[in-house]
Design a protein around this motif. Structure first.
Motif, PDB file in Angstrom:
ATOM      1  N   GLU A   1      -6.223  -1.151 -10.654  1.00 50.23           N
ATOM      2  CA  GLU A   1      -6.900  -0.058  -9.968  1.00 50.23           C
ATOM      3  C   GLU A   1      -7.110   1.123 -10.910  1.00 50.23           C
ATOM      4  O   GLU A   1      -8.190   1.730 -10.937  1.00 50.23           O
ATOM      5  CB  GLU A   1      -6.093   0.376  -8.741  1.00 50.23           C
ATOM      6  CG  GLU A   1      -6.066  -0.656  -7.630  1.00 50.23           C
ATOM      7  CD  GLU A   1      -5.335  -0.153  -6.402  1.00 50.23           C
ATOM      8  OE1 GLU A   1      -4.699   0.920  -6.480  1.00 50.23           O
ATOM      9  OE2 GLU A   1      -5.405  -0.821  -5.353  1.00 50.23           O
TER      10      GLU A   1
ATOM     11  N   ASP B   1       0.794  -1.217   0.000  1.00 50.28           N
ATOM     12  CA  ASP B   1       0.000   0.000   0.000  1.00 50.28           C
ATOM     13  C   ASP B   1       0.833   1.278   0.000  1.00 50.28           C
ATOM     14  O   ASP B   1       0.406   2.289  -0.561  1.00 50.28           O
ATOM     15  CB  ASP B   1      -0.929   0.006   1.218  1.00 50.28           C
ATOM     16  CG  ASP B   1      -1.979  -1.081   1.123  1.00 50.28           C
ATOM     17  OD1 ASP B   1      -3.076  -0.788   0.637  1.00 50.28           O
ATOM     18  OD2 ASP B   1      -1.697  -2.230   1.513  1.00 50.28           O
TER      19      ASP B   1
ATOM     20  N   GLN C   1     -12.113  -4.064  -3.490  1.00 51.95           N
ATOM     21  CA  GLN C   1     -11.354  -4.756  -2.451  1.00 51.95           C
ATOM     22  C   GLN C   1     -12.274  -5.612  -1.581  1.00 51.95           C
ATOM     23  O   GLN C   1     -11.953  -6.756  -1.239  1.00 51.95           O
ATOM     24  CB  GLN C   1     -10.600  -3.754  -1.586  1.00 51.95           C
ATOM     25  CG  GLN C   1      -9.455  -3.038  -2.285  1.00 51.95           C
ATOM     26  CD  GLN C   1      -8.256  -3.939  -2.527  1.00 51.95           C
ATOM     27  OE1 GLN C   1      -8.223  -5.085  -2.103  1.00 51.95           O
ATOM     28  NE2 GLN C   1      -7.253  -3.410  -3.210  1.00 51.95           N
TER      29      GLN C   1
ATOM     30  N   LEU D   1     -12.710   1.562  -5.710  1.00 47.11           N
ATOM     31  CA  LEU D   1     -11.663   0.693  -5.170  1.00 47.11           C
ATOM     32  C   LEU D   1     -12.071   0.010  -3.866  1.00 47.11           C
ATOM     33  O   LEU D   1     -11.805  -1.192  -3.689  1.00 47.11           O
ATOM     34  CB  LEU D   1     -10.368   1.486  -4.987  1.00 47.11           C
ATOM     35  CG  LEU D   1      -9.743   2.033  -6.285  1.00 47.11           C
ATOM     36  CD1 LEU D   1      -8.394   2.682  -5.994  1.00 47.11           C
ATOM     37  CD2 LEU D   1      -9.590   0.930  -7.328  1.00 47.11           C
TER      38      LEU D   1
ATOM     39  N   LEU E   1      -5.249  -6.156  -5.887  1.00 47.90           N
ATOM     40  CA  LEU E   1      -5.360  -5.577  -7.224  1.00 47.90           C
ATOM     41  C   LEU E   1      -4.042  -4.900  -7.572  1.00 47.90           C
ATOM     42  O   LEU E   1      -3.476  -4.184  -6.740  1.00 47.90           O
ATOM     43  CB  LEU E   1      -6.477  -4.544  -7.263  1.00 47.90           C
ATOM     44  CG  LEU E   1      -7.910  -5.056  -7.096  1.00 47.90           C
ATOM     45  CD1 LEU E   1      -8.823  -3.897  -6.720  1.00 47.90           C
ATOM     46  CD2 LEU E   1      -8.400  -5.705  -8.380  1.00 47.90           C
TER      47      LEU E   1
ATOM     48  N   VAL F   1      -2.988   6.176  -9.938  1.00 49.49           N
ATOM     49  CA  VAL F   1      -3.340   5.648  -8.620  1.00 49.49           C
ATOM     50  C   VAL F   1      -2.725   6.509  -7.521  1.00 49.49           C
ATOM     51  O   VAL F   1      -3.360   6.819  -6.506  1.00 49.49           O
ATOM     52  CB  VAL F   1      -2.877   4.182  -8.487  1.00 49.49           C
ATOM     53  CG1 VAL F   1      -3.054   3.693  -7.055  1.00 49.49           C
ATOM     54  CG2 VAL F   1      -3.662   3.296  -9.436  1.00 49.49           C
TER      55      VAL F   1
END
Length: 445
Positions: free
Chosen positions: A338, A102, A316, A312, A333, A407
């Motif tokens: 994304e 992340d 998820q 998103l 993903l 993103v």
């Protein structure tokens, strides 16, 4: 908040000074830190439980952070992962983000920025946020706010919106948070019942009321009890049934087919439609008086294309749901997936999103979902001008960079400076890349 309800942060860090400092500061900030000094210890601990956030150094004594991440990926579920790295390992950190991590921070980092980023990750992944039960976007939060205000009011709700936006989800939410929650939620798709059966299905019938009525049948209106009767696609009701529904709304009574005794209607009525009921009234196919009785509290659910902040999180959530249900390895993903999802218009709304992610999870052979898994129909389209449909290496690199920048801009709320920091490049460099890759300046607004 009780101690056991505080967010659990797992720290994988072999440096004793850094590890102790992180534990101390996170404890002061209201987290439950758990300090692990090796990759092996992390693998063992993750075998039995899962934290709310994983904070991991890239260089560990027994393995790299990348090796640990790959080993843990099938067990992470929706757990956000942030890597800590020295300047020399930024390339590896970027590769990890593209593989599904992340975020990452470069050492030494500013503590305030570190705390802000983990708070953002935890806030974004929390499934129990009472202020975001239906979604995060401002549009759907307005809908949720209205539904909360009228949850315990008995006036009729009319929920409108395109097919697949989640009208039944909204109706079920009202039922769940209302005082009627212990009683049934009876959902009826009026378009799915043949016209000659819908009267009997809604209101029931007496034994012998017609050929084949061999026993008493209690309809949906009766079985709803003190709960909620939800009529989806109410515009599809035939005119005779519309008249009976009007009596049910006005007088709170109904008759079974073939019955002479009025029965009390005790449930709350919630209706939904993807049609223009006002237009149907003008066309003479829907009763005007019924329309006014149903449209007491109108609720319009916006389409998914007007709620990009929900795309998103929904992907998820359904990804983890289907991966667990089907026992599949897919858990993440890719950034390209994304970006493709954010660029898609979602004409089928949430229903289309669910179908796409379900198919992708079922067919996935690895731990993450790619853009082609979500949109297989685009694979054959030659987007690169080669005439073959097979992209050259430079085009793949540009597409990857473009997707990752998109993103990152969304994660940075469109702030170019913050996005540049996340990407580890200068603001001018990022701007030049955006210009070359055709990313509109509006992305930064």
């Amino acid at each position: 908040m009780p101690r056991h309800d505080l967010p659990r942060v797992a720290i994988v860090e072999d440096d004793p000074i850094m590890g102790e400092s992180l534990v101390e500061r996170l404890s002061l900030e209201g987290y439950r830190p758990l300090w692990l000094t090796t990759g092996a210890a992390a693998l063992e601990w993750f075998g039995a439980q899962r934290p709310d956030l994983l904070l991991c150094d890239i260089r560990l004594p027994d393995m790299t952070g990348e090796e640990l991440f790959q080993a843990l990926l099938p067990r992470l579920g929706g757990t956000p992962v942030m890597f800590m790295t020295g300047f020399g390992d930024i390339g590896q950190a970027v590769r990890l983000v593209r593989a599904g991590a992340d975020d990452y921070l470069t050492k030494p980092f500013v503590v305030e920025e570190f705390l802000a980023r983990i708070a953002e990750l935890l806030r974004g992944r929390s499934p129990d946020d009472p202020d975001a039960a239906l979604g995060r976007s401002p549009a759907i939060r307005q809908v949720e706010h209205l539904l909360r205000r009228v949850a315990d009011v008995d006036s009729t709700l009319l929920i409108s919106g395109e097919s697949g936006v989640g009208k039944e989800v909204a109706a079920a939410f009202v039922h769940r948070i209302s005082r009627r929650a212990p009683s049934p939620f009876m959902a009826v798709n009026c378009a799915a019942i043949p016209p000659d059966l819908i009267d009997s299905e809604l209101f029931g019938h007496e034994k012998g009321a017609f050929t084949g009525a061999h026993a008493l049948h209690r309809g949906y209106a009766e079985r709803a009890g003190n709960g909620v009767l939800f009529l989806d696609e109410v515009g599809e009701l035939p005119h005779p049934v519309q008249a009976k529904l009007l009596r049910l709304v006005q007088e709170r009574v109904f008759f079974r087919v073939g019955g002479e005794k009025p029965l009390p209607f005790q449930a709350r009525l919630v209706c939904a439609t993807n049609a223009d009921l006002d237009g149907l009234v003008r066309a003479g196919t829907f009763r005007r008086d019924l329309y006014y009785r149903l449209n007491v509290i109108p609720v319009a659910v916006p389409p998914l294309r007007e709620r990009p902040d929900d795309v998103l999180p929904l992907l998820q959530a359904y990804l983890h749901q289907y991966a667990e249900a089907f026992g599949r390895p897919a858990q993440r993903l890719t950034p390209q997936a994304e970006a493709a999802a954010l660029e898609h218009d979602w004409p089928g709304n949430v229903r289309e999103l669910r179908n796409r992610i379900e198919r992708a999870v079922v067919l996935a052979t690895g731990p993450w979902i790619s853009a082609n898994d979500l949109f297989p129909e685009r694979h054959v389209v030659d987007r690169f001008g080669t005439g073959t449909g097979w992209p050259p290496l430079m085009a793949v690199r540009d597409e990857s960079e473009r997707s990752h920048i998109l993103v990152t801009l969304r994660r940075a709320d469109g702030q170019l400076g913050r996005a540049a920091d996340l990407l580890g490049v200068g603001r001018t460099t990022l701007w030049e890349k955006m210009r070359r890759l055709g990313i509109a300046a509006e992305q930064t607004e």
